[in-house]
Scaffold this motif. Structure first.
Motif, short mmCIF file in Angstrom:
data_model
loop_
_atom_site.label_atom_id
_atom_site.label_comp_id
_atom_site.label_asym_id
_atom_site.label_seq_id
_atom_site.Cartn_x
_atom_site.Cartn_y
_atom_site.Cartn_z
N VAL A 96 4.95 7.41 -5.75
CA VAL A 96 3.56 7.05 -5.46
C VAL A 96 3.49 5.88 -4.48
O VAL A 96 2.71 5.89 -3.52
N MET A 97 4.31 4.85 -4.72
CA MET A 97 4.20 3.61 -3.94
C MET A 97 5.14 3.57 -2.73
O MET A 97 5.01 2.70 -1.88
N GLY A 98 6.09 4.49 -2.69
CA GLY A 98 7.00 4.53 -1.54
C GLY A 98 8.09 3.47 -1.59
O GLY A 98 8.74 3.20 -0.57
N MET A 99 8.30 2.86 -2.75
CA MET A 99 9.34 1.85 -2.91
C MET A 99 9.61 1.67 -4.39
O MET A 99 8.85 2.14 -5.24
N THR A 100 10.71 0.98 -4.72
CA THR A 100 11.02 0.72 -6.12
C THR A 100 10.13 -0.38 -6.67
O THR A 100 9.51 -1.13 -5.92
N LYS A 101 10.10 -0.48 -8.00
CA LYS A 101 9.31 -1.55 -8.62
C LYS A 101 9.84 -2.92 -8.22
O LYS A 101 9.07 -3.86 -7.99
N GLU A 102 11.16 -3.04 -8.12
CA GLU A 102 11.75 -4.33 -7.77
C GLU A 102 11.29 -4.77 -6.38
O GLU A 102 10.89 -5.92 -6.16
N THR A 103 11.31 -3.81 -5.43
CA THR A 103 10.88 -4.14 -4.07
C THR A 103 9.40 -4.49 -4.04
O THR A 103 8.97 -5.45 -3.39
N PHE A 104 8.59 -3.71 -4.80
CA PHE A 104 7.15 -3.96 -4.83
C PHE A 104 6.85 -5.35 -5.38
O PHE A 104 6.02 -6.09 -4.84
N ASN A 105 7.53 -5.72 -6.47
CA ASN A 105 7.26 -7.01 -7.12
C ASN A 105 7.65 -8.19 -6.24
O ASN A 105 7.16 -9.31 -6.43
N GLU A 106 8.54 -7.96 -5.27
CA GLU A 106 8.93 -9.02 -4.34
C GLU A 106 8.06 -9.05 -3.08
O GLU A 106 8.20 -9.93 -2.23
N THR A 107 7.16 -8.06 -2.97
CA THR A 107 6.28 -7.96 -1.81
C THR A 107 5.13 -8.96 -1.93
O THR A 107 4.65 -9.23 -3.04
N PRO A 108 4.67 -9.57 -0.83
CA PRO A 108 3.53 -10.50 -0.90
C PRO A 108 2.32 -9.87 -1.58
O PRO A 108 2.09 -8.66 -1.47
N LYS A 109 1.53 -10.71 -2.26
CA LYS A 109 0.39 -10.22 -3.03
C LYS A 109 -0.60 -9.43 -2.18
O LYS A 109 -1.13 -8.42 -2.62
N TRP A 110 -0.85 -9.89 -0.96
CA TRP A 110 -1.83 -9.19 -0.12
C TRP A 110 -1.36 -7.78 0.19
O TRP A 110 -2.15 -6.84 0.25
N LYS A 111 -0.05 -7.66 0.37
CA LYS A 111 0.49 -6.32 0.67
C LYS A 111 0.48 -5.45 -0.58
O LYS A 111 0.23 -4.25 -0.52
N GLN A 112 0.77 -6.08 -1.74
CA GLN A 112 0.68 -5.33 -3.00
C GLN A 112 -0.72 -4.77 -3.18
O GLN A 112 -0.91 -3.61 -3.57
N GLN A 113 -1.72 -5.61 -2.90
CA GLN A 113 -3.12 -5.18 -3.05
C GLN A 113 -3.42 -3.97 -2.16
O GLN A 113 -4.04 -3.01 -2.59
N LYS A 114 -2.95 -4.02 -0.92
CA LYS A 114 -3.19 -2.91 0.01
C LYS A 114 -2.51 -1.64 -0.49
O LYS A 114 -3.11 -0.55 -0.47
N LEU A 115 -1.28 -1.76 -0.96
CA LEU A 115 -0.55 -0.59 -1.47
C LEU A 115 -1.26 -0.01 -2.70
O LEU A 115 -1.37 1.22 -2.84
N LYS A 116 -1.74 -0.89 -3.57
CA LYS A 116 -2.43 -0.42 -4.77
C LYS A 116 -3.76 0.25 -4.42
O LYS A 116 -4.14 1.26 -5.03
N GLU A 117 -4.47 -0.29 -3.42
CA GLU A 117 -5.72 0.34 -2.97
C GLU A 117 -5.45 1.74 -2.44
O GLU A 117 -6.18 2.70 -2.74
N ASP A 118 -4.40 1.87 -1.62
CA ASP A 118 -4.07 3.17 -1.04
C ASP A 118 -3.69 4.19 -2.11
O ASP A 118 -3.93 5.39 -1.95
N ALA A 119 -3.09 3.72 -3.20
CA ALA A 119 -2.63 4.62 -4.26
C ALA A 119 -3.68 4.82 -5.35
O ALA A 119 -3.44 5.55 -6.31
N GLY A 120 -4.86 4.19 -5.21
CA GLY A 120 -5.90 4.32 -6.23
C GLY A 120 -5.55 3.59 -7.51
O GLY A 120 -5.93 4.01 -8.59
#
Length: 663
Positions: free
Chosen positions: A637-661
């Motif tokens: 769904v997110m195109g990356m592992t949880k570990e990679t996502f959790n290390e991603t900046p918050k603004w980018k996490q927000q964008k990824l979460k918006e795109d994935a609903g």
């Protein structure tokens, strides 16, 4: 493994074949010298060749006679006396006779096949030779299949798989062989499940390939229950639940009471959330199976639970346990579902019907179940039941017993927020402000959900009553800032605290004139129940209005004597808001059955249950829904592992979460 292959049909070494061979030999000899092979003719030997060729011609005649009598070994001995490179050895009759003798005598199928194919290269229209070639190939295939069957019986799956992959399904082949080869390769792949790629590192799933082989088997034998059922199971494993139903229905159309297919169909219906269809299917199974098998009862109970029909869910699940025979790998799931059903049913009878005694009995039944595995999730379900038991005791008026249950939970699980909430609120009802503050602080630590706004207000009130006005004001401000900016009680509470801290406005004249009523006095208001007794109290309304006090706040202050007098904090609190109601979320209490959010490490859900717009499961923290995805689906769904996502900046996490609903 299937039974050994059927015996192949007898070879086409009949009288017509012998006649064809003798006719061909006679044509080569320039006459009818081999007509003696025909059953209706007597030998009339006319020699065409002389010398050594003539001798070999006589030997060939003898060999053909021996072939007719099916004396294969003697026939071969005669043929070995003929030079295969000589004139007689190149004759069609010699080649055909030798091929038949190798086939039927020495069972040298490869040798005979080579000769038959050599004949057909120069004589492609010889039907008898073509028939014999096909029969040899068929016998080779039967021999190979019997060897594969032996491997399967010995459970040498990797060897059997390799042999089945090399087994040709092309013509010539019988429907029996094609069906069994395809079906058994599918079964072998299902048993293996995963294979490693050539790189020696990567595993891949062979179930999709097994589906193709079961479909080949069904093309050959559409009424095969086994292939249809196995294909349905494989499609179910590949999450193709709609397609799996089609194959289960094929099997059930042939045998309506085929239990494995019924179970597979029930599982697919559950995965598709076709709860009512699944209930109907399980009910039909119960009608012919009765109480001999726990599974249809369990299936129906689980469907009732999914539909929030907790009473029939409890009945069916308890029946499944009573029947018994539950395998260990299913026992935990059944226990968990039954505990949840009993707990949810206790909520329904308590909060909807007000039947505290029945609710208490249901909680006790849930707590009597001993889980087969102690996992965090199972402990959470049991804690849920304990919490509901505390509420049921409270509803019966057994406040001390209710507090004891909650306290025991807190002692055993100090970080359990739901128990802290319950104990904190019960303490407030008993005016045990210290215990209430201690537990509600733990329950509301971190970033509580906006639904806890009233609970945080209750905590502020407790501080207010104990005289800690600054802490109380901070808690009320937190309600407005973090949870509900329009929370009316918090707004009034802050105004009231600030008014108390400012003190009474400066006015002329005494604050209080004791005595009986003697007519109205300007600037005063008479009261028989004021904080200083009967008499006239200074009326500050006009001054308070001039200072910007609201009418609500003015009424509260005058009602409680909070202006110009030491405030009675409890009286002031009661004037602002009623005490917490443990049944009513709106009053700041714990919602029935609502627990602290489950940890993503303890709860994993499919994407479809987490994506917007909801609603989402109660135990899911809506702000981190993505963390409840299984690792594999998270990456999809997110195109990356949880570990990679959790290390991603918050603004980018927000964008990824918006795109994935998931935001």
């Amino acid at each position: 493994p299937p039974p050994a292959a059927e015996e192949p049909p007898p070879p086409v070494i009949d009288e017509a074949t012998v006649a064809a061979a003798s006719t061909a030999a006679a044509a080569e000899a320039g006459g009818d010298s081999l007509k003696s092979l025909l059953p209706e003719a007597e030998p009339t030997k006319v020699r065409k060749y002389t010398g050594n060729a003539g001798i070999e011609e006589d030997i060939l005649h003898e060999a053909v006679d021996l072939m007719k009598e099916k004396k294969w070994d003697e026939c071969l001995e005669k043929l070995d006396e003929i030079d295969p490179e000589g004139e007689i050895g190149q004759m069609l009759s010699f080649k055909n006779t030798k091929a038949c003798a190798l086939w039927q005598g020495k069972q040298d199928l490869v040798g005979s096949l080579v000769i038959f194919e050599d004949i057909l290269l120069t004589n492609p229209d010889l039907e008898s030779v073509e028939r014999n070639r096909k029969q040899v190939i068929m016998q080779m295939k039967y021999n190979d299949f019997n060897a594969i069957s032996a491997l399967l019986k010995e459970k040498k799956l990797n060897e059997a798989e390799a042999a089945l992959r090399n087994f040709s399904l092309d013509e010539p082949i019988t429907p029996y062989l094609r069906f069994n080869a395809a079906n058994n390769l599918g079964i072998t792949l299902v048993t293996i499940k995963k294979k490693i790629r050539n790189d020696g590192k990567t595993w891949y799933n062979v179930i999709p390939e097994a589906i193709q082989y079961f479909e080949v088997a069904l093309e050959e034998k559409p009424d095969s229950i086994e292939a249809a059922h196995n294909c349905g199971l494989c499609l179910m494993q590949c999450r193709q639940f709609d397609a799996s139903l089609e194959y289960f229905d094929k099997a059930l159309a042939i045998k309506p009471q085929l239990v494995p297919a019924l179970m597979g169909k029930a599982t697919s219906l559950q995965r598709l959330e076709c709860w009512n269809d699944c209930i109907a299917l399980a009910t039909g199974m119960i009608e012919f199976m009765g109480e001999t098998d726990f599974r249809p009862w369990y299936i129906r109970g689980a469907c009732h639970f999914a539909l929030k029909q907790y009473e029939p869910a409890v009945n069916d699940l308890e029946k499944a346990f009573a029947i018994g025979g539950v395998p260990p790998d299913q026992l935990f799931g059944m226990q968990q579902t039954l505990i949840k059903s009993l707990s949810k049913h206790s909520e329904a009878v308590l909060f909807t019907n007000g039947q505290a005694d029945e609710a208490l009995a249901l909680c006790d039944r849930a707590l009597a179940l001993q889980p087969s595995i102690d996992t965090p999730k199972m402990l959470e379900e049991k804690r849920h039941a304990v919490f509901n038991k505390g509420l049921a005791l409270f509803a019966k008026g057994q406040l001390a017993e209710s507090i004891a249950v909650m306290q025991a939970m807190v002692d055993q699980w100090p970080d359990l927020k739901s128990a802290r909430e319950g104990l904190g609120q019960l303490a407030l009802l008993q005016e045990d402000w210290k215990t209430g503050i201690e537990n509600l602080e733990v329950a509301l630590a971190g970033n509580p959900h906006p639904s806890r706004a009233n609970l945080l207000f209750d905590l502020g009130v407790a501080y207010f009553i104990t005289g800690d006005l600054e802490t109380a004001k901070e808690r009320f401000k937190r309600v407005l800032k973090k949870m509900d900016p329009d929370h009316d009680h918090s707004i009034k509470a802050i105004q009231c605290i600030e008014a108390i801290q400012r003190g009474a406005p400066q006015v002329e004249g005494p604050m209080f004139i004791p005595g009986e009523y003697n007519g109205d006095k300007e600037g005063y208001q008479y009261s028989t129940k004021g904080p200083k007794g009967e008499g006239y109290y200074k009326d500050f309304r006009e001054q308070l209005r001039a200072l910007g006090y609201s009418e609500d706040l003015i009424e509260i202050l005058f009602k409680t004597g909070g202006v110009g007098n030491p405030p009675d904090m409890k009286q002031l609190w009661e004037a602002m808001a009623p005490p917490p109601d443990i049944y009513n979320t709106g009053g700041g209490a714990h919602a029935p059955g609502q627990l602290a959010y489950a940890s993503p490490e303890e709860l994993q859900l499919m994407y479809k249950f987490l994506k917007s717009p909801g609603p989402f499961p109660d135990e899911v923290d809506p702000t981190i829904r993505e963390q409840y995805l299984e690792d594999e689906e998270f990456e999809e769904v997110m195109g990356m592992t949880k570990e990679t996502f959790n290390e991603t900046p918050k603004w980018k996490q927000q964008k990824l979460k918006e795109d994935a609903g998931l935001f």
